[in-house]
Design a protein around this motif. Structure first.
Motif, PDB file in Angstrom:
ATOM      1  N   ARG A  60      26.920  63.082 -14.227  1.00  9.19           N
ATOM      2  CA  ARG A  60      27.056  64.516 -13.950  1.00  9.19           C
ATOM      3  C   ARG A  60      26.342  64.910 -12.655  1.00  9.19           C
ATOM      4  O   ARG A  60      26.723  65.879 -12.020  1.00  9.19           O
ATOM      5  N   LEU A  61      25.321  64.195 -12.275  1.00  5.47           N
ATOM      6  CA  LEU A  61      24.607  64.463 -11.021  1.00  5.47           C
ATOM      7  C   LEU A  61      24.940  63.438  -9.939  1.00  5.47           C
ATOM      8  O   LEU A  61      25.069  63.782  -8.769  1.00  5.47           O
ATOM      9  N   VAL A  62      25.073  62.174 -10.335  1.00  9.26           N
ATOM     10  CA  VAL A  62      25.253  61.101  -9.363  1.00  9.26           C
ATOM     11  C   VAL A  62      26.598  61.204  -8.645  1.00  9.26           C
ATOM     12  O   VAL A  62      26.654  61.084  -7.407  1.00  9.26           O
ATOM     13  N   LEU A  63      27.675  61.419  -9.366  1.00  8.14           N
ATOM     14  CA  LEU A  63      28.995  61.469  -8.717  1.00  8.14           C
ATOM     15  C   LEU A  63      29.118  62.648  -7.759  1.00  8.14           C
ATOM     16  O   LEU A  63      29.500  62.450  -6.597  1.00  8.14           O
ATOM     17  N   PRO A  64      28.794  63.875  -8.181  1.00  7.61           N
ATOM     18  CA  PRO A  64      28.832  64.976  -7.214  1.00  7.61           C
ATOM     19  C   PRO A  64      27.863  64.771  -6.051  1.00  7.61           C
ATOM     20  O   PRO A  64      28.188  65.081  -4.903  1.00  7.61           O
ATOM     21  N   GLY A  65      26.682  64.216  -6.329  1.00 10.08           N
ATOM     22  CA  GLY A  65      25.715  63.958  -5.259  1.00 10.08           C
ATOM     23  C   GLY A  65      26.240  62.952  -4.249  1.00 10.08           C
ATOM     24  O   GLY A  65      26.071  63.122  -3.033  1.00 10.08           O
ATOM     25  N   ALA A  66      26.876  61.897  -4.737  1.00  4.56           N
ATOM     26  CA  ALA A  66      27.456  60.888  -3.842  1.00  4.56           C
ATOM     27  C   ALA A  66      28.563  61.500  -3.000  1.00  4.56           C
ATOM     28  O   ALA A  66      28.672  61.234  -1.794  1.00  4.56           O
ATOM     29  N   PHE A  67      29.387  62.331  -3.623  1.00  6.48           N
ATOM     30  CA  PHE A  67      30.478  62.982  -2.897  1.00  6.48           C
ATOM     31  C   PHE A  67      29.921  63.884  -1.798  1.00  6.48           C
ATOM     32  O   PHE A  67      30.348  63.808  -0.647  1.00  6.48           O
ATOM     33  N   LEU A  68      28.947  64.727  -2.150  1.00  6.13           N
ATOM     34  CA  LEU A  68      28.385  65.665  -1.179  1.00  6.13           C
ATOM     35  C   LEU A  68      27.648  64.949  -0.035  1.00  6.13           C
ATOM     36  O   LEU A  68      27.800  65.320   1.134  1.00  6.13           O
ATOM     37  N   GLY A  69      26.873  63.933  -0.365  1.00  3.68           N
ATOM     38  CA  GLY A  69      26.161  63.191   0.672  1.00  3.68           C
ATOM     39  C   GLY A  69      27.105  62.497   1.640  1.00  3.68           C
ATOM     40  O   GLY A  69      26.935  62.561   2.867  1.00  3.68           O
ATOM     41  N   ALA A  70      28.121  61.843   1.086  1.00  8.59           N
ATOM     42  CA  ALA A  70      29.094  61.160   1.930  1.00  8.59           C
ATOM     43  C   ALA A  70      29.941  62.171   2.700  1.00  8.59           C
ATOM     44  O   ALA A  70      30.345  61.908   3.839  1.00  8.59           O
ATOM     45  N   MET A  71      30.184  63.316   2.094  1.00 10.88           N
ATOM     46  CA  MET A  71      30.953  64.360   2.775  1.00 10.88           C
ATOM     47  C   MET A  71      30.207  64.844   4.018  1.00 10.88           C
ATOM     48  O   MET A  71      30.821  65.025   5.079  1.00 10.88           O
ATOM     49  N   ALA A  72      28.922  65.037   3.907  1.00 13.24           N
ATOM     50  CA  ALA A  72      28.122  65.452   5.065  1.00 13.24           C
ATOM     51  C   ALA A  72      28.171  64.376   6.153  1.00 13.24           C
ATOM     52  O   ALA A  72      28.329  64.684   7.343  1.00 13.24           O
ATOM     53  N   THR A  73      28.079  63.118   5.748  1.00  4.94           N
ATOM     54  CA  THR A  73      28.160  62.014   6.710  1.00  4.94           C
ATOM     55  C   THR A  73      29.525  61.981   7.385  1.00  4.94           C
ATOM     56  O   THR A  73      29.624  61.825   8.613  1.00  4.94           O
ATOM     57  N   GLY A  74      30.580  62.120   6.589  1.00  5.36           N
ATOM     58  CA  GLY A  74      31.932  62.131   7.151  1.00  5.36           C
ATOM     59  C   GLY A  74      32.147  63.277   8.120  1.00  5.36           C
ATOM     60  O   GLY A  74      32.799  63.119   9.156  1.00  5.36           O
ATOM     61  N   ALA A  75      31.572  64.426   7.808  1.00  4.48           N
ATOM     62  CA  ALA A  75      31.708  65.583   8.702  1.00  4.48           C
ATOM     63  C   ALA A  75      31.026  65.321  10.036  1.00  4.48           C
ATOM     64  O   ALA A  75      31.563  65.669  11.092  1.00  4.48           O
ATOM     65  N   ILE A  76      29.867  64.693   9.990  1.00  4.93           N
ATOM     66  CA  ILE A  76      29.166  64.353  11.235  1.00  4.93           C
ATOM     67  C   ILE A  76      30.008  63.380  12.055  1.00  4.93           C
ATOM     68  O   ILE A  76      30.159  63.540  13.267  1.00  4.93           O
ATOM     69  N   LEU A  77      30.584  62.387  11.393  1.00  8.13           N
ATOM     70  CA  LEU A  77      31.463  61.445  12.102  1.00  8.13           C
ATOM     71  C   LEU A  77      32.650  62.176  12.725  1.00  8.13           C
ATOM     72  O   LEU A  77      33.019  61.924  13.872  1.00  8.13           O
ATOM     73  N   GLY A  78      33.263  63.078  11.959  1.00  3.89           N
ATOM     74  CA  GLY A  78      34.428  63.801  12.448  1.00  3.89           C
ATOM     75  C   GLY A  78      34.120  64.707  13.623  1.00  3.89           C
ATOM     76  O   GLY A  78      34.861  64.730  14.611  1.00  3.89           O
ATOM     77  N   VAL A  79      33.028  65.448  13.527  1.00  2.00           N
ATOM     78  CA  VAL A  79      32.702  66.401  14.586  1.00  2.00           C
ATOM     79  C   VAL A  79      32.251  65.688  15.861  1.00  2.00           C
ATOM     80  O   VAL A  79      32.398  66.224  16.955  1.00  2.00           O
ATOM     81  N   THR A  80      31.729  64.482  15.721  1.00  3.88           N
ATOM     82  CA  THR A  80      31.301  63.732  16.907  1.00  3.88           C
ATOM     83  C   THR A  80      32.417  62.854  17.470  1.00  3.88           C
ATOM     84  O   THR A  80      32.189  62.132  18.437  1.00  3.88           O
ATOM     85  N   GLY A  81      33.575  62.896  16.865  1.00  6.06           N
ATOM     86  CA  GLY A  81      34.730  62.187  17.401  1.00  6.06           C
ATOM     87  C   GLY A  81      34.869  60.743  16.959  1.00  6.06           C
ATOM     88  O   GLY A  81      35.695  60.008  17.497  1.00  6.06           O
ATOM     89  N   VAL A  82      34.102  60.319  15.973  1.00  2.00           N
ATOM     90  CA  VAL A  82      34.238  58.960  15.456  1.00  2.00           C
ATOM     91  C   VAL A  82      35.458  58.925  14.537  1.00  2.00           C
ATOM     92  O   VAL A  82      35.510  59.644  13.535  1.00  2.00           O
ATOM     93  N   ALA A  83      36.427  58.113  14.894  1.00  5.71           N
ATOM     94  CA  ALA A  83      37.676  58.051  14.126  1.00  5.71           C
ATOM     95  C   ALA A  83      37.512  57.185  12.884  1.00  5.71           C
ATOM     96  O   ALA A  83      36.819  56.169  12.906  1.00  5.71           O
ATOM     97  N   LEU A  84      38.133  57.618  11.811  1.00  9.83           N
ATOM     98  CA  LEU A  84      38.246  56.826  10.594  1.00  9.83           C
ATOM     99  C   LEU A  84      39.732  56.651  10.312  1.00  9.83           C
ATOM    100  O   LEU A  84      40.486  57.632  10.358  1.00  9.83           O
ATOM    101  N   PRO A  85      40.157  55.446   9.991  1.00 14.61           N
ATOM    102  CA  PRO A  85      41.580  55.254   9.702  1.00 14.61           C
ATOM    103  C   PRO A  85      41.956  55.816   8.332  1.00 14.61           C
ATOM    104  O   PRO A  85      41.163  55.782   7.396  1.00 14.61           O
ATOM    105  N   GLY A  86      43.150  56.360   8.243  1.00 17.33           N
ATOM    106  CA  GLY A  86      43.712  56.766   6.960  1.00 17.33           C
ATOM    107  C   GLY A  86      43.065  57.955   6.289  1.00 17.33           C
ATOM    108  O   GLY A  86      43.121  58.058   5.063  1.00 17.33           O
ATOM    109  N   VAL A  87      42.497  58.868   7.053  1.00 16.44           N
ATOM    110  CA  VAL A  87      41.793  60.002   6.439  1.00 16.44           C
ATOM    111  C   VAL A  87      42.752  60.850   5.606  1.00 16.44           C
ATOM    112  O   VAL A  87      42.482  61.134   4.434  1.00 16.44           O
TER     113      VAL A  87
END
Length: 188
Positions: A60-87
């Motif tokens: 109940r805490l771990v899954l949402p926490g993992a999603f939110l933490g990775a989401m913040a990381t992904g946003a930083i990658l996206g805003v800085t122009g780091v491409a990820l395949p298959g988004v």
């Protein structure tokens, strides 16, 4: 089954609108509204909350926490122009996979569930970050992280209801997410 068809029909005119590339994605309010603006984000986030709630315990805490933490990381990658395949494909896959996990009441080990939530969070975050143009990234990110928390909590609440019908309603919601994901896939 009729409920699934109704939900799919209601979503038919609303294809994945979260990624419209209109350049209007800046600031706290834009960030907050972004997860609500597309069926793909909305469905994945609520469904992840439902799945975490059905798993119970630490999930109940771990899954949402993992999603939110990775989401913040992904946003930083996206805003800085780091491409990820298959988004975009991954964001759509998140709706289908999470919906199926809920509908079928799949129980993965906590680490595997967290990893899956993290991958999906990374992809959703990257989509958000890529679309942020101008303004303060911190405000935009705060907005979509708060909105995502609200959506995850909504799913948790649905899965945590104690009424006798609640568990079946949560599973039905998972099936509806899969049906909506198929509609979104066909609309692409």
């Amino acid at each position: 089954m009729n409920a699934l068809l109704l939900i799919a029909a209601l979503l038919l005119p609303v294809p994945a609108l979260a990624h419209v590339g209109d350049g209007l994605h800046a600031g706290l309010m834009a960030g907050f509204l972004h997860p609500f603006s597309g069926a793909d984000h909305l469905l994945a986030m609520v469904t992840l909350g439902v799945w975490a709630g059905l798993l119970g315990g630490a999930a109940r805490l771990v899954l949402p926490g993992a999603f939110l933490g990775a989401m913040a990381t992904g946003a930083i990658l996206g805003v800085t122009g780091v491409a990820l395949p298959g988004v975009e494909a991954g964001v759509l896959a998140s709706v289908l996979v999470l919906g199926a996990l809920v509908a079928l009441m799949v129980r993965l080990p906590l680490a595997a569930g967290a990893a899956l939530a993290g991958v999906f969070g990374l992809l959703h975050g990257h989509a958000h970050g890529t679309e942020m143009l101008g303004g303060s990234f911190a405000l935009y990110a705060a907005g979509f992280l708060v909105a995502t928390s609200v959506l995850l909590a909504s799913g948790l609440a649905l899965a945590s209801a104690t009424a006798p019908w609640a568990r079946q309603a949560a599973r039905t919601a998972g099936g509806a997410a899969v049906a909506a994901g198929v509609v979104l896939l066909l609309a692409v």
